[in-house]
Design an enzyme around this catalytic site. Structure first.
Site, PDB file in Angstrom:
ATOM      1  N   HIS A   1     -21.225   0.586 -22.911  1.00  0.00           N
ATOM      2  CA  HIS A   1     -21.052   1.986 -23.519  1.00  0.00           C
ATOM      3  C   HIS A   1     -22.553   2.779 -23.753  1.00  0.00           C
ATOM      4  O   HIS A   1     -23.750   2.061 -23.892  1.00  0.00           O
ATOM      5  CB  HIS A   1     -20.710   1.959 -24.713  1.00  0.00           C
ATOM      6  CG  HIS A   1     -20.240   3.055 -25.466  1.00  0.00           C
ATOM      7  ND1 HIS A   1     -20.981   3.969 -25.774  1.00  0.00           N
ATOM      8  CD2 HIS A   1     -18.970   3.805 -25.334  1.00  0.00           C
ATOM      9  CE1 HIS A   1     -20.292   5.183 -26.601  1.00  0.00           C
ATOM     10  NE2 HIS A   1     -19.061   4.968 -26.159  1.00  0.00           N
TER      11      HIS A   1
ATOM     12  N   GLU B   1     -23.836   4.167 -26.033  1.00  0.00           N
ATOM     13  CA  GLU B   1     -24.792   3.753 -27.317  1.00  0.00           C
ATOM     14  C   GLU B   1     -25.237   2.465 -27.085  1.00  0.00           C
ATOM     15  O   GLU B   1     -26.369   2.211 -27.741  1.00  0.00           O
ATOM     16  CB  GLU B   1     -23.555   3.879 -28.537  1.00  0.00           C
ATOM     17  CG  GLU B   1     -23.280   5.422 -28.718  1.00  0.00           C
ATOM     18  CD  GLU B   1     -21.753   5.772 -29.293  1.00  0.00           C
ATOM     19  OE1 GLU B   1     -21.198   4.449 -29.674  1.00  0.00           O
ATOM     20  OE2 GLU B   1     -21.660   6.744 -29.196  1.00  0.00           O
TER      21      GLU B   1
ATOM     22  N   ASN C   1     -11.956   4.056 -28.688  1.00  0.00           N
ATOM     23  CA  ASN C   1     -12.885   3.185 -29.229  1.00  0.00           C
ATOM     24  C   ASN C   1     -13.435   3.423 -30.444  1.00  0.00           C
ATOM     25  O   ASN C   1     -13.715   4.795 -30.847  1.00  0.00           O
ATOM     26  CB  ASN C   1     -14.371   3.587 -27.916  1.00  0.00           C
ATOM     27  CG  ASN C   1     -15.675   3.019 -28.421  1.00  0.00           C
ATOM     28  OD1 ASN C   1     -15.559   2.075 -29.269  1.00  0.00           O
ATOM     29  ND2 ASN C   1     -16.764   3.605 -28.127  1.00  0.00           N
ATOM     30  N   TRP C   2     -12.987   2.842 -31.198  1.00  0.00           N
ATOM     31  CA  TRP C   2     -13.210   2.981 -32.775  1.00  0.00           C
ATOM     32  C   TRP C   2     -14.514   2.958 -33.369  1.00  0.00           C
ATOM     33  O   TRP C   2     -14.777   3.210 -34.373  1.00  0.00           O
ATOM     34  CB  TRP C   2     -12.148   2.046 -33.725  1.00  0.00           C
ATOM     35  CG  TRP C   2     -10.796   2.328 -33.455  1.00  0.00           C
ATOM     36  CD1 TRP C   2     -10.278   3.257 -32.348  1.00  0.00           C
ATOM     37  CD2 TRP C   2      -9.762   1.750 -34.016  1.00  0.00           C
ATOM     38  NE1 TRP C   2      -8.925   3.068 -32.537  1.00  0.00           N
ATOM     39  CE2 TRP C   2      -8.507   2.180 -33.548  1.00  0.00           C
ATOM     40  CE3 TRP C   2      -9.457   0.765 -34.935  1.00  0.00           C
ATOM     41  CZ2 TRP C   2      -7.154   1.854 -33.821  1.00  0.00           C
ATOM     42  CZ3 TRP C   2      -8.272   0.205 -35.276  1.00  0.00           C
ATOM     43  CH2 TRP C   2      -7.233   0.743 -34.832  1.00  0.00           C
TER      44      TRP C   2
ATOM     45  N   GLY D   1     -13.437   8.564 -28.217  1.00  0.00           N
ATOM     46  CA  GLY D   1     -14.108   8.000 -29.289  1.00  0.00           C
ATOM     47  C   GLY D   1     -13.442   8.567 -30.687  1.00  0.00           C
ATOM     48  O   GLY D   1     -12.367   8.235 -31.283  1.00  0.00           O
ATOM     49  N   GLY D   2     -14.293   9.776 -30.915  1.00  0.00           N
ATOM     50  CA  GLY D   2     -13.914  10.524 -32.348  1.00  0.00           C
ATOM     51  C   GLY D   2     -12.201  10.743 -32.588  1.00  0.00           C
ATOM     52  O   GLY D   2     -11.706  10.546 -33.643  1.00  0.00           O
TER      53      GLY D   2
ATOM     54  N   GLY E   1     -19.296  12.549 -28.275  1.00  0.00           N
ATOM     55  CA  GLY E   1     -19.649  12.916 -29.780  1.00  0.00           C
ATOM     56  C   GLY E   1     -20.037  14.184 -30.043  1.00  0.00           C
ATOM     57  O   GLY E   1     -20.668  14.269 -31.158  1.00  0.00           O
TER      58      GLY E   1
HETATM   59  C1  PEP Z   1     -16.881   7.285 -26.500  1.00  0.00           C
HETATM   60  O1  PEP Z   1     -17.570   6.662 -27.533  1.00  0.00           O
HETATM   61  O2  PEP Z   1     -16.658   6.461 -25.842  1.00  0.00           O
HETATM   62  C2  PEP Z   1     -16.554   8.723 -26.591  1.00  0.00           C
HETATM   63  C3  PEP Z   1     -15.926   9.154 -25.609  1.00  0.00           C
HETATM   64  O3  PEP Z   1     -16.778   9.186 -27.790  1.00  0.00           O
HETATM   65  P1  PEP Z   1     -16.118  10.829 -28.165  1.00  0.00           P
HETATM   66  O4  PEP Z   1     -14.907  10.658 -27.533  1.00  0.00           O
HETATM   67  O5  PEP Z   1     -16.255  10.622 -29.870  1.00  0.00           O
HETATM   68  O6  PEP Z   1     -17.169  11.825 -27.612  1.00  0.00           O
END
Ligand code: PEP
Length: 252
Positions: free
Chosen positions: A95, A97, A9-10, A232-233, A171
């Site tokens: 998600h 967010e 997930n960018w 994510g990251g 995150g």
């Molecule tokens: C995400 O945004 O779905 C996620 C899991 O982010 P991160 O890996 O950065 O915690």
């Protein structure tokens, strides 16, 4: 046997040029991997360009969100048909967010899951508790409600992947322990068994998300009910993301 899936997930990162370069590196690094699926979810602006890069390869394209109508006066929104038109086969829905910043409710998630799957997109439906909810001991109540309402009215799970993403782990660098994650994955699979029967529950992929890196994926993916990762990251760096894919594919 369930196939593994690793999705990147960018979020709101990467220009078109940066997206193309990252997609190329991942496509090349993941060539030849078998038994699972790699999915990239760039921002809307880069979907078409990334699709051109990965077309003909086993890497699949996802959007990070959609609006649950075919078309119409919904300024700023993007429909599932538009996503398919630019090459998406997956869409991330609900998600944390989106739930936090855009106030998406379980009922919104449900509308989107139903619409996405009706349009033959695979819905990656995200669920997960906050740290406060975990501290209060209501993780299963929250996740159970999110799963049950999110899937309400769904006759089958053929085009559904569930991502368990504890909000406190996203995150933050604070990854769930394999035991914590397995406990919730097992709970979700049990709930799916009650709602849809054994075979459907066994076939549905439940992936973990929250501060996954190539260094911690090994212990998570060894868990019985963890079928992959939503990243994510660490999906923004080709070597990190490829490391996660390689460890997942060799473990499953
Ligand atoms: C995400 O945004 O779905 C996620 C899991 O982010 P991160 O890996 O950065 O915690």
């Amino acid at each position: 046997m369930r196939q593994w899936i690793v999705a990147g997930n960018w979020k709101m990162h990467n220009t078109v040029a940066e997206s193309i370069a990252l997609a190329k590196a991942i496509k090349e690094g993941a060539a030849g991997l078998q038994g699972g699926t790699v999915v990239l979810a760039p921002p809307f602006t880069a979907l078409a360009s990334v699709h051109q890069v990965i077309q003909g390869s086993p890497v699949c394209l996802a959007a990070q969100n959609m609006y649950p109508e075919d078309k119409g006066a919904f300024t700023g929104e993007v429909s599932p048909l538009m996503l398919k038109d630019v090459g998406c086969s997956y869409v991330i829905i609900g998600h944390s967010e989106r739930r936090k910043y855009f106030l998406e409710q379980d009922t919104d998630v449900n509308r989107k899951v139903k619409k996405a799957t009706a349009c033959e997109l695979i819905a990656v439906m995200c669920v997960g508790e906050t740290d406060e909810e975990r501290d209060r001991g209501i993780t299963q109540d929250i996740v159970g409600r999110q799963v049950q309402t999110g899937l309400s009215g769904m006759e089958n799970l053929e085009n559904v992947v569930i991502a368990y993403e504890p909000v406190w782990a996203i995150g933050t660098g604070k990854v769930a322990t394999p035991a914590q994650a397995q406990e919730v994955h097992g709970f979700i699979r049990g709930l799916l068994r009650r709602l849809y029967g054994g075979p459907a529950a066994e076939q549905t992929r439940i992936i973990y998300g929250g501060s996954v890196t190539r260094d911690n994926i090994g212990d998570l993916i060894a868990m019985e009910d963890i079928d992959g990762a939503l990243v994510g990251g660490a999906s923004l760096k080709a070597d990190q993301f490829l490391g996660i894919i390689e460890k997942t594919s060799s473990a499953k």
